[in-house]
Enzyme design. Structure first.
Site, PDB file in Angstrom:
ATOM      1  N   ASP A 104      30.427  56.658  -5.032  1.00 44.41           N
ATOM      2  CA  ASP A 104      30.954  55.394  -5.424  1.00 44.41           C
ATOM      3  C   ASP A 104      30.368  54.036  -4.690  1.00 44.41           C
ATOM      4  O   ASP A 104      30.195  54.319  -3.543  1.00 44.41           O
ATOM      5  CB  ASP A 104      32.547  55.566  -5.220  1.00 44.41           C
ATOM      6  N   HIS A 144      40.047  56.424  -1.834  1.00 41.63           N
ATOM      7  CA  HIS A 144      40.488  55.630  -0.883  1.00 41.63           C
ATOM      8  C   HIS A 144      41.981  56.055  -0.287  1.00 41.63           C
ATOM      9  O   HIS A 144      42.332  55.493   0.491  1.00 41.63           O
ATOM     10  CB  HIS A 144      40.685  54.044  -1.327  1.00 41.63           C
TER      11      HIS A 144
END
Length: 372
Positions: A268, A232
Site C-alpha cells: 500500500d 492503519h
C-alpha cells in the site's frame, strides 16, 4: 488569472475619455461556473465538459463497475452482474476431490461489506467507498476468474476472542459501539455507520479463515476482497479508513494453525503503522512495508527507515522502504524487491506470506500520486 469581478473592481477609468462609462452589472456568479463531475474510477473532480478524467483517463460515463476495467459506456462485454451467492452455490455443487481443492486459489467476498459507507454527504466522494470492491468483483467476473476458476470461501464474523489476539478491548469496543449510531467518526476521514462494525468483523473473519484454509492445505493460496481496510488500525486505535487490522489477524490465524514464521509484505502507498505497532515485539512476524514517506510529510508520517523497527529483542523484524517523492513506478518497485525485499524474505524463510495489497500506488490514484 483574475475573475471577472476582480477585473471590474480593478478597472481604472480615464477621466479624459468616457468619464461617465460604467461597467455593466456583474452577472450572477453561478453563470460563470464550469460544470464539475467526479470520476467514478478515482473520484477526481473534473471541470468542464471533457469526456475523460484528467487524472486517470477513465470515461466520464465509466463502465468500470459493470466490467471491472476502464471501459467507455459503449464497450461491449459480458454482463458482470453475476449473483455471487448463486455462482458460489453452482461451484460447490461440483464434487471436488481434496487434491483438486489443494491446487486451487480461494477468493472471498461478501456483499454485506458494501453496507459500510459514509452517511454524511460531502463535496467530494470518499475514496474508500463500496465501489472499490464492486469494481474488483466485476473484473474477476468479467474475466471468468471468479466465480469460475477459483474456489469461493465464505465470510464469517470474527469473534471477540480472535480480535483480542491483536487488538485491545478499547479498539474492539470502540468499533462495536458504532453499531448504535447512524453516522460516527474515529478521525475526520475514518467514518462508520450502523453496519460498519459488522463489515469490519466480516472482513477480519474472512482474512482469518483464508489464512487457516491455506495453512491446512485445503487451498493453495487466496485473495480476500474486503473492506474496510486494516493496516492503519493499531492495538488500540482505528484510523486511516481502517477499523480492525485484517493482515494482522490473518497472521494470527496462521500462527494459531502452526506457522512459526509469517511474512507480511505491505505495498500500500501508505505506511502500515498499525501492523508495525502490533508486531513490534514479535520475532515470528517479519513486516516489510514499501510506501511514500517524504520525510514524514506523507500520511501517516511514520515509516522512516531509521525509526524503531522492533523492540524487546525483535529489532530488525520490521523493514521500512520509504519513498522520498511521488511518481514512484514499476522499475523502482522491481529494484526494491530484487535488492531488499526478496533477499530479506529468503533469509527469513517464512511458512506463510501475507500481502497487504493496497492498490493506491497505482497510476491514477488520487491520493497515492505514484505510477505503478
Amino acid at each position: 488569472d483574475m475573475t471577472i469581478e476582480e477585473i471590474y473592481r480593478g478597472w481604472e477609468v480615464d477621466e479624459d475619455d468616457d468619464s461617465d462609462w460604467e461597467p455593466p452589472a456583474v452577472p450572477e456568479r453561478g453563470l460563470f461556473e464550469l460544470p464539475k463531475w467526479f470520476c467514478v474510477n478515482c473520484t477526481m473532480a473534473n471541470i468542464g465538459d471533457g469526456s475523460h478524467c484528467d487524472l486517470c483517463g477513465e470515461h466520464r460515463e465509466s463502465g468500470i463497475l459493470k466490467h471491472g476495467f476502464l471501459a467507455s459506456p459503449h464497450h461491449r462485454g459480458e454482463d458482470a452482474g453475476t449473483n455471487y451467492a448463486d455462482a458460489c452455490s453452482r461451484f460447490q455443487d461440483h464434487s471436488l476431490r481434496s487434491n483438486e481443492l489443494g491446487n486451487l486459489t480461494a477468493v472471498g467476498f461478501d456483499e454485506r461489506m458494501l453496507l459500510h459507507e459514509e452517511v454524511v454527504m460531502k463535496s467530494h466522494p470518499h475514496p474508500e467507498r463500496p465501489d472499490r470492491i464492486r469494481a474488483m468483483v466485476a473484473s474477476l467476473a468479467a474475466s471468468g476468474i471468479f466465480p469460475g476458476r477459483c474456489f469461493p470461501i465464505s465470510a464469517r464474523e470474527i469473534t471477540r476472542e480472535e480480535l483480542l489476539k491483536v487488538h485491545s478491548v478499547e479498539n474492539v469496543e470502540a468499533v462495536e459501539s458504532t453499531s448504535n449510531a447512524l453516522s460516527s467518526y474515529f478521525t475526520p476521514d475514518t467514518y462508520a455507520n450502523q453496519y460498519s462494525a459488522r463489515a469490519a468483523r466480516l472482513a477480519a473473519g474472512l482474512c482469518f479463515d483464508l489464512a487457516a484454509a491455506i495453512w491446512s492445505g485445503r487451498v493453495k493460496n487466496g485473495f480476500a476482497i474486503v473492506r474496510p481496510p486494516g493496516h492503519h488500525a493499531g492495538v488500540k486505535h482505528a484510523m486511516g479508513f481502517c477499523l480492525h487490522n485484517n493482515a494482522a489477524l490473518a497472521a494470527s490465524a496462521a500462527q494459531i494453525s502452526g506457522a512459526k514464521r509469517v511474512l507480511i509484505i505491505d505495498w500500500d502507498v501508505h505506511h502500515g503503522n498499525g501492523t508495525q505497532e502490533i508486531f513490534e515485539k514479535s520475532k515470528s512476524v517479519l513486516y516489510v512495508s514499501l510506501h511514500r514517506h517524504e520525510g514524514g510529510k506523507f500520511y501517516p508520517g511514520t515509516g522512516s527507515a531509521y525509526e524503531v523497527i522492533g523492540i524487546m529483542g525483535a529489532e530488525g523484524y520490521c523493514v521500512n522502504i520509504p519513498w522520498s517523492c511521488a511518481g514512484i513506478g514499476d522499475n523502482d518497485y522491481i529494484f526494491a524487491f530484487q535488492h531488499v525485499v526478496l533477499p530479506i524474505a529468503s533469509e527469513f524463510n517464512p511458512d506463510m506470506t501475507i500481502i497487504s495489497a493496497g492498490f493506491d500506488a497505482a497510476r491514477g490514484d488520487p491520493l497515492g500520486g505514484c505510477d505503478v
